[in-house]
Design a protein around this motif. Structure first.
Motif, PDB file in Angstrom:
ATOM      1  N   SER A 136       0.808  -1.225   0.000  1.00 54.38           N
ATOM      2  CA  SER A 136       0.000   0.000   0.000  1.00 54.38           C
ATOM      3  C   SER A 136       0.842   1.276   0.000  1.00 54.38           C
ATOM      4  O   SER A 136       0.333   2.346  -0.342  1.00 54.38           O
ATOM      5  N   LYS A 137       2.106   1.180   0.372  1.00 51.45           N
ATOM      6  CA  LYS A 137       2.959   2.370   0.361  1.00 51.45           C
ATOM      7  C   LYS A 137       3.335   2.710  -1.080  1.00 51.45           C
ATOM      8  O   LYS A 137       3.640   1.823  -1.877  1.00 51.45           O
ATOM      9  N   VAL A 138       3.305   4.001  -1.413  1.00 53.42           N
ATOM     10  CA  VAL A 138       3.506   4.441  -2.793  1.00 53.42           C
ATOM     11  C   VAL A 138       4.719   5.359  -2.881  1.00 53.42           C
ATOM     12  O   VAL A 138       4.910   6.240  -2.037  1.00 53.42           O
ATOM     13  N   PHE A 139       5.543   5.129  -3.899  1.00 52.93           N
ATOM     14  CA  PHE A 139       6.677   5.989  -4.232  1.00 52.93           C
ATOM     15  C   PHE A 139       6.431   6.569  -5.619  1.00 52.93           C
ATOM     16  O   PHE A 139       6.164   5.820  -6.559  1.00 52.93           O
ATOM     17  N   VAL A 140       6.528   7.872  -5.737  1.00 49.60           N
ATOM     18  CA  VAL A 140       6.422   8.538  -7.039  1.00 49.60           C
ATOM     19  C   VAL A 140       7.745   9.234  -7.309  1.00 49.60           C
ATOM     20  O   VAL A 140       8.240  10.007  -6.485  1.00 49.60           O
ATOM     21  N   ARG A 141       8.341   8.936  -8.471  1.00 48.88           N
ATOM     22  CA  ARG A 141       9.659   9.465  -8.829  1.00 48.88           C
ATOM     23  C   ARG A 141       9.617  10.046 -10.241  1.00 48.88           C
ATOM     24  O   ARG A 141       8.991   9.471 -11.138  1.00 48.88           O
ATOM     25  N   PHE A 142      10.276  11.182 -10.411  1.00 52.25           N
ATOM     26  CA  PHE A 142      10.462  11.760 -11.745  1.00 52.25           C
ATOM     27  C   PHE A 142      11.670  12.680 -11.702  1.00 52.25           C
ATOM     28  O   PHE A 142      12.040  13.197 -10.642  1.00 52.25           O
ATOM     29  N   ASN A 143      12.287  12.870 -12.858  1.00 50.84           N
ATOM     30  CA  ASN A 143      13.449  13.755 -12.964  1.00 50.84           C
ATOM     31  C   ASN A 143      12.969  15.177 -13.224  1.00 50.84           C
ATOM     32  O   ASN A 143      12.196  15.411 -14.155  1.00 50.84           O
ATOM     33  N   VAL A 144      13.427  16.089 -12.415  1.00 49.47           N
ATOM     34  CA  VAL A 144      12.940  17.472 -12.505  1.00 49.47           C
ATOM     35  C   VAL A 144      13.342  18.100 -13.834  1.00 49.47           C
ATOM     36  O   VAL A 144      12.532  18.767 -14.491  1.00 49.47           O
ATOM     37  N   ASP A 145      14.587  17.903 -14.255  1.00 49.17           N
ATOM     38  CA  ASP A 145      15.062  18.528 -15.504  1.00 49.17           C
ATOM     39  C   ASP A 145      14.350  17.957 -16.726  1.00 49.17           C
ATOM     40  O   ASP A 145      14.157  18.677 -17.714  1.00 49.17           O
ATOM     41  N   ASP A 146      13.988  16.680 -16.687  1.00 51.15           N
ATOM     42  CA  ASP A 146      13.349  16.034 -17.839  1.00 51.15           C
ATOM     43  C   ASP A 146      11.833  16.206 -17.849  1.00 51.15           C
ATOM     44  O   ASP A 146      11.177  15.795 -18.817  1.00 51.15           O
ATOM     45  N   ALA A 147      11.267  16.783 -16.801  1.00 50.39           N
ATOM     46  CA  ALA A 147       9.805  16.938 -16.711  1.00 50.39           C
ATOM     47  C   ALA A 147       9.363  18.105 -17.583  1.00 50.39           C
ATOM     48  O   ALA A 147       9.442  19.268 -17.178  1.00 50.39           O
ATOM     49  N   ASP A 148       8.896  17.798 -18.817  1.00 53.53           N
ATOM     50  CA  ASP A 148       8.462  18.862 -19.724  1.00 53.53           C
ATOM     51  C   ASP A 148       7.089  19.413 -19.360  1.00 53.53           C
ATOM     52  O   ASP A 148       6.640  20.394 -19.961  1.00 53.53           O
ATOM     53  N   TRP A 149       6.419  18.806 -18.387  1.00 50.61           N
ATOM     54  CA  TRP A 149       5.106  19.291 -17.963  1.00 50.61           C
ATOM     55  C   TRP A 149       5.227  20.325 -16.837  1.00 50.61           C
ATOM     56  O   TRP A 149       4.207  20.833 -16.350  1.00 50.61           O
ATOM     57  N   ILE A 150       6.468  20.632 -16.432  1.00 52.08           N
ATOM     58  CA  ILE A 150       6.724  21.683 -15.448  1.00 52.08           C
ATOM     59  C   ILE A 150       7.409  22.840 -16.167  1.00 52.08           C
ATOM     60  O   ILE A 150       8.374  22.617 -16.897  1.00 52.08           O
ATOM     61  N   SER A 183       4.084   8.132   0.214  1.00 47.58           N
ATOM     62  CA  SER A 183       2.864   8.276   1.013  1.00 47.58           C
ATOM     63  C   SER A 183       2.424   6.899   1.504  1.00 47.58           C
ATOM     64  O   SER A 183       2.344   5.942   0.738  1.00 47.58           O
ATOM     65  N   GLU A 184       2.177   6.819   2.789  1.00 51.81           N
ATOM     66  CA  GLU A 184       1.554   5.644   3.404  1.00 51.81           C
ATOM     67  C   GLU A 184       0.479   6.127   4.377  1.00 51.81           C
ATOM     68  O   GLU A 184       0.315   5.605   5.471  1.00 51.81           O
ATOM     69  N   LYS A 185      -0.214   7.158   3.938  1.00 49.88           N
ATOM     70  CA  LYS A 185      -1.219   7.818   4.775  1.00 49.88           C
ATOM     71  C   LYS A 185      -2.373   6.879   5.094  1.00 49.88           C
ATOM     72  O   LYS A 185      -2.917   6.900   6.191  1.00 49.88           O
ATOM     73  N   THR A 186      -2.763   6.069   4.113  1.00 53.92           N
ATOM     74  CA  THR A 186      -3.879   5.133   4.306  1.00 53.92           C
ATOM     75  C   THR A 186      -3.405   3.721   3.995  1.00 53.92           C
ATOM     76  O   THR A 186      -2.257   3.499   3.614  1.00 53.92           O
ATOM     77  N   ARG A 187      -4.310   2.755   4.134  1.00 55.56           N
ATOM     78  CA  ARG A 187      -4.017   1.361   3.794  1.00 55.56           C
ATOM     79  C   ARG A 187      -4.492   1.011   2.397  1.00 55.56           C
ATOM     80  O   ARG A 187      -4.489  -0.155   2.006  1.00 55.56           O
ATOM     81  N   LYS A 188      -4.895   2.035   1.635  1.00 54.95           N
ATOM     82  CA  LYS A 188      -5.345   1.833   0.263  1.00 54.95           C
ATOM     83  C   LYS A 188      -4.287   2.370  -0.693  1.00 54.95           C
ATOM     84  O   LYS A 188      -3.859   3.515  -0.588  1.00 54.95           O
ATOM     85  N   GLN A 189      -3.898   1.533  -1.643  1.00 50.52           N
ATOM     86  CA  GLN A 189      -2.849   1.900  -2.585  1.00 50.52           C
ATOM     87  C   GLN A 189      -3.250   3.093  -3.442  1.00 50.52           C
ATOM     88  O   GLN A 189      -2.476   4.031  -3.646  1.00 50.52           O
TER      89      GLN A 189
END
Length: 205
Positions: free
Chosen positions: A95-109, A135-141
């Motif tokens: 249920s714990k989630v990791f979100v990763r992205f490269n700041v320099d390569d993020a063309d949506w920023i 985030s592991e705020k809840t037990r739902k993925q």
């Protein structure tokens, strides 16, 4: 006699029909009625949804702004088991989630926001420039994934805040306060030097 009776019956039928039409036209129809939900234009074919561009330009400042859209195909999402109490379910569900992205390569920023993100969120960025949010705020993925995206969105919006331009009156007030502070500092410095000199003279006597 028969012809007269037929004409009377036809007249009565037409009168009833007109009254029914008037009644139906005066009856209140809800906004969510079938006639309103399914108009003639919608019956002609499927409705085409317009997708807005990810990049948004502020009309007032002509600066590219973050639209709030985070494309899922341009970020990495990983899952693991949560820590802390929760019973046996914790050891079974990732249920714990990791979100990763490269700041320099993020063309949506927007490019002008990226240095501010690196400065404000330096503890969440690796040496390679990867931005990591967990985030592991809840037990739902799915809820933890939404929480990660909301955190990223909030951080980008915080970095996108432009400083307000000061009016000439505000600049004059700031300069006046700075001059008063400098004069006060100089006077305090002179007072301390005089105090030290008087102490040294008393010691010599």
């Amino acid at each position: 006699m028969f012809a007269c009776a037929c004409r009377a019956i036809l007249r009565a039928h037409s009168l009833i029909e007109n009254n029914n039409q008037r009644f139906l036209s005066s009856v209140y129809t809800s906004k969510i009625s079938l006639t309103n939900l399914y108009s003639k234009k919608q019956e002609e074919g499927p409705v085409k949804l317009k997708v807005d561009n990810i990049q948004v330009i502020d009309e007032d400042t002509d600066v590219e702004k973050f639209s709030g859209v985070i494309p899922l195909d341009k970020i990495q999402i990983q899952y693991s088991r949560s820590s802390g109490p929760g019973g046996q379910n914790v050891n079974k569900v990732n249920s714990k989630v990791f979100v990763r992205f490269n700041v320099d390569d993020a063309d949506w920023i927007p490019d002008w926001v990226k240095p501010k993100i690196k400065e404000q969120q330096a503890n969440k960025i690796t040496k390679n420039g990867d931005f990591i949010v967990t985030s592991e705020k809840t037990r739902k993925q799915i809820l933890n994934q939404a929480d990660c995206l909301d955190k990223i969105r909030h951080m980008i919006f915080q970095a996108s805040i432009l400083p307000k331009e000061l009016t000439p009156e505000q600049k004059a007030v700031i300069e006046k306060r700075e001059r008063a502070a400098n004069e006060k500092r100089i006077q305090e410095k002179k007072r301390r030097s005089l105090l030290k000199r008087s102490r040294s003279m008393s010691v010599l006597e």
